[in-house]
Design an enzyme around this catalytic site. Sequence first.
Site, PDB file in Angstrom:
ATOM      1  NE  ARG A 179      -3.807   0.085   2.216  1.00 40.99           N
ATOM      2  CZ  ARG A 179      -4.676   0.670   3.149  1.00 40.99           C
ATOM      3  NH1 ARG A 179      -4.723   0.018   4.425  1.00 40.99           N
ATOM      4  NH2 ARG A 179      -5.308   1.693   3.159  1.00 40.99           N
ATOM      5  CB  CYS A 235      -2.089   3.823   9.211  1.00 43.81           C
ATOM      6  SG  CYS A 235      -3.571   4.322  10.444  1.00 43.81           S
TER       7      CYS A 235
END
Length: 273
Positions: A179, A235
């Site tokens: 990611r 995050c």
Amino acid sequence: MSTYTVTADWLAKHLDDPNVVVIDCRFDLMAPERGQQQYRAGHILGAYYLDLEQDLSSPRQQYGGRHPLPDPERLAATLQSMGVREQTLVVAYDDSRLAYAARCWWLLRWLGHDRVAVLDGGYSHYAAAGYPTTTVIPEVRQGHIVAVPRAEWVVDRQGVIAAQGQPQTAIVDAREPHRYRGEHEPIDPVAGHIPGALNYPWLEMTHANGLLKPTAELQRHWQPLANTPEIIVYCGSGVTACVDILGMAIAGLHQTKLYAGSWSDWCAYHNSL
């Protein structure tokens, strides 16, 4: 127990302690009802339940990310209904390698309640060891805490932009490497990472069985940032970043701040990416 963690054995021996309150934080981002279902099916004796989206976050808005920080007074009131007082040690657990327990841990400390720890290994480790579980929902209790949020622990998008390129600040991306690299984005509309961010995946704080890595190993892991005056952690939505912050705290790094909106907030400003 340590300052930030308790073992299954320690918790099992302190379930009757009136100054210990246990909170079940199990949750599943892909199936939001699952955590509550798991709790009703069986939980640690005396544990209350806090839902990531109903209790540990406030409603999502256009900006601010998928899991904005909860209203401090509302969270304090919820904790009081569980009997939490100033002297109470709150123990949070989940079954997701601390993803949600660490969010609870961070939120309570942000709120001003420092007596909070996570259960090392989580629910599965505890249950597998044969310690008591139940389906009985505990009664509402009377507690008392005063919410005094530590605003300096949180940064918004503008704060991140101001920190970019500053030698005294490190920006840490806690997401999985694929990611971070933008190879696969399963949740947010834009792939990639904040320019200048370093990748320290949250899953590297624990072993695959959910147990935290030894303190010495965490200290080695975070050594490159040990002397950085300020560390901003993000995050996807400000949840698993808290696992990195927990790992840093165990390693002795306390100069951390949470970009609460995280990548999901950053993505909301498409024209600025």
